[in-house]
Design a protein around this motif. Structure first.
Motif, mmCIF file in Angstrom:
data_model
loop_
_atom_site.group_PDB
_atom_site.id
_atom_site.type_symbol
_atom_site.label_atom_id
_atom_site.label_comp_id
_atom_site.label_asym_id
_atom_site.label_seq_id
_atom_site.Cartn_x
_atom_site.Cartn_y
_atom_site.Cartn_z
ATOM 1 N N GLY A 28 0.831 -1.207 0.000
ATOM 2 C CA GLY A 28 0.000 0.000 0.000
ATOM 3 C C GLY A 28 0.863 1.254 0.000
ATOM 4 N N GLY A 29 0.282 2.365 -0.470
ATOM 5 C CA GLY A 29 1.012 3.630 -0.467
ATOM 6 C C GLY A 29 0.558 4.487 0.700
ATOM 7 N N THR A 30 1.509 5.231 1.269
ATOM 8 C CA THR A 30 1.189 6.072 2.428
ATOM 9 C C THR A 30 0.123 7.113 2.089
ATOM 10 N N LEU A 31 0.202 7.674 0.876
ATOM 11 C CA LEU A 31 -0.795 8.696 0.512
ATOM 12 C C LEU A 31 -2.191 8.087 0.430
ATOM 13 N N ASP A 32 -2.272 6.863 -0.096
ATOM 14 C CA ASP A 32 -3.580 6.190 -0.184
ATOM 15 C C ASP A 32 -4.165 5.983 1.214
ATOM 16 N N LYS A 33 -3.313 5.638 2.146
ATOM 17 C CA LYS A 33 -3.801 5.414 3.527
ATOM 18 C C LYS A 33 -4.357 6.730 4.078
ATOM 19 N N TRP A 83 -8.645 15.064 3.860
ATOM 20 C CA TRP A 83 -7.172 15.175 3.774
ATOM 21 C C TRP A 83 -6.720 15.282 2.335
ATOM 22 N N ARG A 84 -5.766 16.215 2.088
ATOM 23 C CA ARG A 84 -5.284 16.332 0.707
ATOM 24 C C ARG A 84 -3.777 16.124 0.659
ATOM 25 N N ALA A 85 -3.347 15.449 -0.429
ATOM 26 C CA ALA A 85 -1.937 15.043 -0.548
ATOM 27 C C ALA A 85 -1.069 16.115 -1.186
ATOM 28 N N SER A 86 -1.684 16.965 -2.036
ATOM 29 C CA SER A 86 -0.859 17.917 -2.804
ATOM 30 C C SER A 86 -0.682 19.218 -2.048
ATOM 31 N N LEU A 87 0.568 19.604 -1.829
ATOM 32 C CA LEU A 87 0.874 20.863 -1.159
ATOM 33 C C LEU A 87 1.859 21.650 -2.016
ATOM 34 N N SER A 88 1.813 22.967 -1.900
ATOM 35 C CA SER A 88 2.833 23.781 -2.580
ATOM 36 C C SER A 88 4.111 23.751 -1.741
ATOM 37 N N LEU A 89 5.210 24.200 -2.329
ATOM 38 C CA LEU A 89 6.473 24.212 -1.585
ATOM 39 C C LEU A 89 6.370 25.117 -0.363
ATOM 40 N N ASP A 90 5.658 26.238 -0.490
ATOM 41 C CA ASP A 90 5.500 27.148 0.657
ATOM 42 C C ASP A 90 4.704 26.467 1.773
ATOM 43 N N GLU A 91 3.661 25.708 1.372
ATOM 44 C CA GLU A 91 2.860 25.005 2.395
ATOM 45 C C GLU A 91 3.703 23.935 3.098
ATOM 46 N N ILE A 92 4.546 23.244 2.330
ATOM 47 C CA ILE A 92 5.403 22.214 2.941
ATOM 48 C C ILE A 92 6.316 22.862 3.988
ATOM 49 N N ALA A 93 6.953 23.963 3.585
ATOM 50 C CA ALA A 93 7.900 24.626 4.496
ATOM 51 C C ALA A 93 7.173 25.152 5.742
ATOM 52 N N VAL A 107 3.495 14.776 5.411
ATOM 53 C CA VAL A 107 3.485 13.633 4.495
ATOM 54 C C VAL A 107 2.632 14.097 3.318
ATOM 55 N N CYS A 108 3.243 14.228 2.143
ATOM 56 C CA CYS A 108 2.485 14.756 1.005
ATOM 57 C C CYS A 108 3.024 14.175 -0.294
ATOM 58 N N ALA A 109 2.323 14.486 -1.380
ATOM 59 C CA ALA A 109 2.743 13.979 -2.692
ATOM 60 C C ALA A 109 4.021 14.677 -3.125
ATOM 61 N N THR A 110 4.871 13.922 -3.770
ATOM 62 C CA THR A 110 6.098 14.515 -4.284
ATOM 63 C C THR A 110 5.746 15.531 -5.371
ATOM 64 N N THR A 111 6.600 16.531 -5.565
ATOM 65 C CA THR A 111 6.275 17.561 -6.566
ATOM 66 C C THR A 111 6.827 17.131 -7.926
ATOM 67 N N PRO A 112 6.178 17.570 -9.024
ATOM 68 C CA PRO A 112 6.613 17.121 -10.363
ATOM 69 C C PRO A 112 8.026 17.570 -10.716
ATOM 70 N N THR A 113 8.528 18.590 -10.029
ATOM 71 C CA THR A 113 9.857 19.114 -10.402
ATOM 72 C C THR A 113 10.993 18.408 -9.665
ATOM 73 N N LEU A 114 10.647 17.469 -8.801
ATOM 74 C CA LEU A 114 11.667 16.761 -8.020
ATOM 75 C C LEU A 114 12.086 15.505 -8.800
ATOM 76 N N ALA A 115 13.346 15.416 -9.195
ATOM 77 C CA ALA A 115 13.883 14.271 -9.937
ATOM 78 C C ALA A 115 12.928 13.801 -11.049
ATOM 79 N N ALA A 171 -4.880 17.930 10.283
ATOM 80 C CA ALA A 171 -5.715 19.136 10.114
ATOM 81 C C ALA A 171 -5.036 20.144 9.186
ATOM 82 N N ALA A 172 -3.698 20.243 9.259
ATOM 83 C CA ALA A 172 -2.971 21.204 8.406
ATOM 84 C C ALA A 172 -3.170 20.887 6.933
ATOM 85 N N GLN A 173 -3.503 19.646 6.614
ATOM 86 C CA GLN A 173 -3.716 19.263 5.210
ATOM 87 C C GLN A 173 -5.211 19.040 4.935
ATOM 88 N N GLY A 174 -6.063 19.699 5.728
ATOM 89 C CA GLY A 174 -7.502 19.702 5.455
ATOM 90 C C GLY A 174 -8.255 18.516 6.015
#
Ligand code: URA
Length: 431
Positions: free
Chosen positions: A125-130, A137-147, A157-165, A315-318
């Motif tokens: 299983g994937g952590t985001l699916d859990k 709860w939402r998986a997608s965050l902006s870089l500012d939200e992550i920081a 714990v969030c989805a990786t961003t498309p610009t990472l590797a 709660a921080a991720q909705g």
């Protein structure tokens, strides 16, 4: 299509590796970059991946390949969060929900955990699916939200961003459909490129070994772990790898919402002993890398002090941490065929059963059922009576029940005598 730059061509790189040679730094830099930009075709990269799978890469080639994948995108700069950054990666197993209690626990002890994750494929299983089984709860965050969340809460714990590797994103999808996933150099560089690009200051790897793991033997698991620790050293990222048992599922719950519920039990100071043990062992290693040595994570976990961090993280991720979790419309037991001691509960059999019930996906595009999965009512070592429920199968699609039962056919073993069990922590590999 321009498939040659300067004096390098894709065919030359492929044939060099096909014939057992080593790739130069220039060849690696060029081929990874050209593939990312569409100047090396999928069939050429598939051929190179197969040559790498068959002939391997040495430590310098692997380090350079990893760097080229990092250089294909952005490197996050999270240094300003005001806490030491430390992350963990698991190679994936059945019932492996450890990130859920671990991230808040390590944050409760004063470090920051930037866990950028992918989605689950196949029987693990994937952590985001859990986490997505938690209402809102939402998986997608902006870089500012992550920081901001790392500073405020200490765990994301969030989805990786498309610009990472991005090279890895493209290559992993290609490997998935060309029989080239199982190459240790490619797995190690894939995992480490994403973790290094994420900007963590320390990394603990949980390399699973056993039937439910990617690596079925201790030798292969050790080789993968050593390769990743070496990449960490070559890139200045302090990395420790633990080899841990995945021959039986972790805990009692396998499936998205079922695993969230079990993680909450652990965060409240209870939960199954193996989940607690692994959470604490990993937390101890992460805190050591973060330079936090004055707190015992076992005490922090059993006191329930990590639970308020979990609530804030969700709660921080909705998400609503107090909302009821989804429940399956159909639940059926699997009964013991005889009396004796349950000696076998095969991780891969349970993982495939949960997957068939709807907890996992076969293709990236598939959706998962939040409530589907398997609950272990008995664990290896328990005495059982004929007719006693051993497992519960949960699904919203009752047509899936026969397939799940078939997956379990040889997975549950009841014997006259108890069988010896190996330790959960099999080995530790440090630089
Ligand atoms: N997980 C990854 O991120 N990459 C691999 O190659 C295999 C597993």
């Amino acid at each position: 299509m321009p498939s040659a730059v300067h004096n390098i061509s894709a065919v030359e790189v492929i044939t060099a590796k096909r014939d057992g040679g080593r790739l130069s730094d220039e060849q690696i830099d060029w081929v990874v970059s050209a593939y990312t930009h569409g100047d090396v075709a999928d069939e050429q990269m598939a051929s190179l991946a197969m040559a790498i799978l068959l002939n391997g890469m040495d430590a310098e080639e692997i380090a350079r390949w990893t760097q080229a994948m990092i250089d294909s995108g952005d490197v996050l700069s999270l240094g300003a969060v005001g806490r030491p950054l430390v992350d963990k990666h698991s190679t994936g197993g059945v019932g492996d929900k450890i990130t859920l209690p671990l991230a808040p626990l390590v944050a409760a002890c004063g470090a920051a955990v930037p866990q950028l994750s992918g989605r689950g494929l196949g029987h693990t299983g994937g952590t985001l699916d859990k986490l997505e089984s938690i209402p809102g709860w939402r998986a997608s965050l902006s870089l500012d939200e992550i920081a901001a969340q790392l500073s405020d809460v200490g765990a994301v714990v969030c989805a990786t961003t498309p610009t990472l590797a991005p090279a890895d994103r493209k290559l992993y999808a290609l490997r998935d459909v060309t029989g080239t996933v199982e190459s240790i150099p490619l797995i190690a560089s894939s995992i480490m490129s994403k973790k290094i690009a994420e900007g963590t200051g320390g990394l603990v790897l949980d390399v699973k070994v056993g039937s439910g793991a990617f690596m079925k033997t201790r030798e292969r698991a050790r080789e993968l772990a050593e390769t990743m620790v070496r990449i960490g050293s070559a890139h200045g990222l302090p990395t420790t790898a633990l080899l841990t048992d995945m021959s039986v599922p972790l805990g009692r719950a396998v499936g998205n919402a079922l695993e969230v519920a079990e993680s909450v039990e652990v965060l409240r100071g209870g939960g199954p002993a193996d989940v607690v043990e692994l959470t604490v062992v990993l937390a101890r290693e992460m805190l050591a890398l973060a330079g936090i040595t004055d707190l015992d994570p076992a005490e922090v976990l059993s006191s329930g002090a990590a639970y308020p961090v979990w609530e804030r993280m969700i709660a921080a991720q909705g998400g609503d941490p107090s909302a009821p979790l989804p429940r399956a419309t159909h639940v059926e037991p699997v009964l013991a065929e005889r009396s004796g001691v349950l000696t076998g509960c095969d991780a891969i059999a349970v993982g495939v059963a949960a997957w068939r019930l709807g907890a996992g996906r076969a293709r990236k595009e598939d959706t998962v059922q939040a409530a589907a999965g398997v609950l272990l009512l008995a664990r290896p070592g328990d005495e059982v009576e004929a007719g006693q429920p051993l497992l519960e199968l949960h699904t919203d699609t009752p047509d899936a029940m026969p397939g799940a039962r078939a997956a379990l056919a040889d997975g549950l073993v009841i014997s006259d005598e108890p069988a010896a069990r190996g330790p959960l922590l099999v080995d530790t590999i440090r630089p």
